[in-house]
Structure formats: C-alpha cells, structure tokens
Design an enzyme around this catalytic site. Structure first.
Site, PDB file in Angstrom:
ATOM      1  N   PHE A 128      16.342  24.048 -23.716  1.00  0.00           N
ATOM      2  CA  PHE A 128      14.912  24.222 -23.463  1.00  0.00           C
ATOM      3  C   PHE A 128      14.499  23.256 -22.361  1.00  0.00           C
ATOM      4  CE2 PHE A 128      10.370  23.599 -23.917  1.00  0.00           C
ATOM      5  CZ  PHE A 128       9.931  24.905 -23.960  1.00  0.00           C
ATOM      6  N   ASP A 215      18.168  16.072 -18.789  1.00  0.00           N
ATOM      7  CA  ASP A 215      16.815  16.282 -19.303  1.00  0.00           C
ATOM      8  C   ASP A 215      16.695  15.462 -20.586  1.00  0.00           C
ATOM      9  OD1 ASP A 215      14.626  17.172 -20.760  1.00  0.00           O
ATOM     10  OD2 ASP A 215      14.833  19.266 -20.155  1.00  0.00           O
ATOM     11  N   LYS A 244       7.214  13.421 -22.649  1.00  0.00           N
ATOM     12  CA  LYS A 244       6.892  13.239 -24.064  1.00  0.00           C
ATOM     13  C   LYS A 244       6.505  11.813 -24.472  1.00  0.00           C
ATOM     14  CE  LYS A 244       9.113  17.309 -26.072  1.00  0.00           C
ATOM     15  NZ  LYS A 244       8.042  17.961 -26.799  1.00  0.00           N
TER      16      LYS A 244
HETATM   17  N1  PLP Z   1      12.691  19.623 -21.810  1.00  0.00           N
HETATM   18  C1  PLP Z   1      12.905  19.387 -23.106  1.00  0.00           C
HETATM   19  C2  PLP Z   1      14.268  18.932 -23.560  1.00  0.00           C
HETATM   20  C3  PLP Z   1      11.882  19.564 -24.042  1.00  0.00           C
HETATM   21  O1  PLP Z   1      12.116  19.345 -25.342  1.00  0.00           O
HETATM   22  C4  PLP Z   1      10.610  19.989 -23.578  1.00  0.00           C
HETATM   23  C5  PLP Z   1       9.515  20.238 -24.529  1.00  0.00           C
HETATM   24  O2  PLP Z   1       9.706  20.439 -25.696  1.00  0.00           O
HETATM   25  C6  PLP Z   1      10.439  20.217 -22.209  1.00  0.00           C
HETATM   26  C7  PLP Z   1      11.492  20.023 -21.355  1.00  0.00           C
HETATM   27  C8  PLP Z   1       9.114  20.672 -21.675  1.00  0.00           C
HETATM   28  O3  PLP Z   1       8.191  19.632 -21.723  1.00  0.00           O
HETATM   29  P1  PLP Z   1       6.625  19.934 -21.594  1.00  0.00           P
HETATM   30  O4  PLP Z   1       6.227  20.735 -22.787  1.00  0.00           O
HETATM   31  O5  PLP Z   1       5.998  18.566 -21.547  1.00  0.00           O
HETATM   32  O6  PLP Z   1       6.432  20.685 -20.322  1.00  0.00           O
END
Ligand code: PLP
Length: 388
Positions: A128, A215, A244
């Site tokens: 994700f 990420d 986050k």
């Molecule tokens: N990358 C990861 C691993 C995530 O868990 C998330 C959100 O859950 C995101 C990217 C996307 O972040 P945002 O919701 O702040 O755009």
C-alpha cells in the site's frame, strides 16, 4: 450526521471528542483504550503536552509563509531527520501519498538521466503506497484501482518477500530503475519479510544501479523498535518516505534522499504549498524530542516483544489463529477466517483495533502505553479471539 461528507470511508458510528495519552472519549463520555493510534499516527498518544505546547506556541508565532522563503523550523527538522537516518536531504509534503509521489518523480528523473525513457519501478503485491493516481497504481491491490483507469504506466508488481522474482525481473527488462518497498507490509496484513530480504533488495539495487526506495510511512518513527525498520536489516535506502507518526497527527510527509538520488529534483521541479510549514515542522521536532527524552524507541522494542510473546503463549494453539506476527509495536494476528466483526465488538468493549486484509487483527498501540495498558489490550484481544 451530515449528508455532506463524500462517502469515501465506511466510518463507524462513533465520534471522539477528546483524547489523553492512549485514551479517547466519545461524545457520550464513554472511554476507549486506543490500540490503533489513528492507524500508526499518534505514536505519542493523544494531547501529548510537549507536542501540544509546540503547536500552540507556533500557532501564536507563525503558521505559514511559503517555500519561496526560507523556513527555520523546516531547516531544523531536515537537519534532525538527516542526522537520524544518514540521508542527505528532504522534501516535505503533507501526507504519505505525497511523500511517495516525490519518490516516484525522483526515480523518473533518475531514469531519464540514464537515458531510460520508459522506466519501470518494482513494487509488490499486497503493498500500500497511497491513493493518488501514481501511488494507487504503485499499490499492489487491484481494489483501490477499480474505476480509475487510465492509470499511469511504469509499475511492475512482484510477489513480496521473494528475491528470486526480482532477480528474474532484472533478467527480463533493462527498464527497471527502482524498487519501492515497505520493510513490513502494514495494510497488506502485517507481513514481515524474511531477515535477509531487504538486504537482498539492497544488493540487487546496487548490482543493477537501481534506487532502493523504502516506504516507512507506517513502520517509521520508532514503531518498529528502531527509528527506521530498515535499521533492523542494517541497510540504507537511496530514497525514504515518512509521514503518519512524524508529527503525531499534524499533517506532514517527508521524502528523504541520499547519494545519487539526492540532487535529482532542482528548483521548480516539485513543490507543495503547505509542505514543510512552520506548524507541521514544529510539531515534528517536538515528536522527535519526546521520542528521545522518553526513550520510546527502546521501549517499543522491549514492550513490543513482550506483547508478542504474550499473544503467542495465549493464542498460538487456538485453531482459528493461523499466525502471530510483529515488528516492534506493529502486531498482526492472522485468523483462518475473515473477522471484520471484531472491530465493532472491541469498540463495544471500549477498545480500538483494526482488521486488515480481511482476516488480520492489526494493532498499532501508542508507544507511550504503560505495562498495565499493554496487558489490558492483550487481555481484551485474546478474549475477543477466544470467543469466536
Ligand atoms: N504508505 C504506507 C505504507 C501506508 O501505510 C500509507 C497509509 O496507510 C500510505 C503510504 C499513504 O499515506 P497517506 O494516507 O498519508 O497518504
């Protein structure tokens, strides 16, 4: 309830009116123990006094100017993050998706510099990475893409935790320029790869002159028991994304780069009006200070192990429990059947949990919880599972 919110979330019928530490109160005054931290955001719990003071003070001083001027708090935060991670520089945005967008753009610049016109980024099944067009395309889950075609080209989805699949892809294509990977898949079901996996990806990136882009939007800022989860594998990425927990709830995203990835975005090539503003950077600086002063990263490592061991001793022989996984204070209890009803049952009992990938109970408690609160979470979750 308002009819004017676009129904993109299947929200639970509950509104919280205040929080303190790991607890939240709803509008009726019922108290809840938060084992989710707003999905890995409020690592310091709610209304942490140091963060609250930093926000108030900054609000009374200066909220926003523009990135066309220098921003002191942004410079301080960039210096601090680079010192903590060994990276060279930072681009600030407002969310995880925005941080990953910057990473994707950087890898495209890298490709074009090498003369590759149709670059490919390897990402992984069940990953994700966000909800913007590029980041949902990078995401390894078809559901989030439905109805949004045409999607941007240039992503190759491979099985996670499978180095051979990456090796094979390298043999098939000369257009690969980068790998974007979560050190543990959060949304995808709390999947923790084998110990040598990230180091194997690092080696393949070095061998083929690709960028390794980690990420750490969910795993970063102490959640893993280290500042970054990649430290567990003793590797350094070329590009790193954070969001986050970085400002404990004030929107912020950061894309950090090092070495050959560091100077690919020059003046005018990228931007974000709010990115790196004094408010979000002050909040993030306060978060980093609290993590250090309260030794929360060490605490995440020891408490996380203890909670995991407790879950194992109480649940691992249960016929409905398939696997119990953790990385620091990120926990996944995989069941043999879908269990979305557990979220509502836990809520009735005053506990906030999440179920992801259909059958994985995901827990992301604040790093500040006490031993007693940790025990309460374990007790309540075990009771819910044993009652299935
Ligand atoms: N990358 C990861 C691993 C995530 O868990 C998330 C959100 O859950 C995101 C990217 C996307 O972040 P945002 O919701 O702040 O755009």
């Amino acid at each position: 309830m308002s009819d004017h919110i676009m129904p993109t979330y299947a929200s639970l019928p509950i509104r919280f009116s205040r929080g303190l530490g790991p607890r939240l109160w709803d509008s009726e005054g019922k108290v809840y123990l938060d084992a989710l931290s707003g999905i890995a955001v409020c690592g310091l719990g709610h209304a942490h006094p140091v963060v609250a003071d930093a926000i108030c003070q900054q609000g009374h001083t200066l909220l926003h100017t523009s990135n066309i001027y220098r921003i002191e708090q942004q410079e301080l935060l960039a210096d601090r993050l680079c010192a903590l991670t060994g990276m060279d520089n930072v681009f600030f945005g407002n969310s995880g998706a925005e941080a990953n967008e910057a990473a994707i753009k950087i890898s495209r610049r890298f490709a074009h510099q090498k003369g590759i016109e149709q670059p490919l980024i390897i990402t992984f099944q069940n990953s994700f990475h966000g909800r913007t067009l590029a980041t949902l395309t990078a995401t390894g889950n078809d559901k989030v893409k439905q109805g949004f075609a045409p999607l941007p080209a240039g992503f190759l989805h491979l099985p996670y935790n499978d180095l051979e699949a990456v090796q094979h892809a390298a043999e098939q294509s000369d257009n690969i320029v980068a790998i974007l990977v979560e050190p543990a898949q959060g949304e995808g079901g709390v999947r923790i790869p084998d110990p040598g996996y990230l180091a194997g990806l690092r080696a393949l990136c070095d061998q083929h002159d690709w960028l390794l882009m980690t990420d750490e939007i969910q795993t970063g800022i102490g959640r893993s028991g280290h500042f970054l989860a990649s430290e567990i594998s003793d590797i350094k990425p070329d590009v790193l994304t954070l969001a986050k927990a970085l400002a404990n709830g004030v929107p912020i995203g950061a894309c950090l780069t090092s070495g050959k990835a560091a100077d690919l975005l020059g003046a005018g090539s990228h931007g974000s009006t709010f990115g790196g503003n004094p408010l979000s950077c002050s909040a993030a600086l306060a978060v980093l200070q609290v993590l250090e002063d309260e030794h929360l990263i060490e605490r995440a490592a020891t408490l996380g192990q203890r909670i995991h061991d407790e879950f194992c001793s109480r649940l691992q022989d249960h016929p409905l429990v398939k696997d119990i996984r953790h990385m620091g204070m990120l926990f996944g209890i995989e069941l043999t059947q879908d269990c979305p009803q557990l979220v509502g049952q836990a809520l009735d009992q005053g506990l906030l949990i999440n179920v992801t990938a259909g059958n994985v109970i995901r827990l992301l408690p604040p790093l500040i919880i006490s031993d007693a609160e940790a025990e309460q979470i374990v007790d309540q979750v075990c009771q819910l599972v044993l009652a299935l």
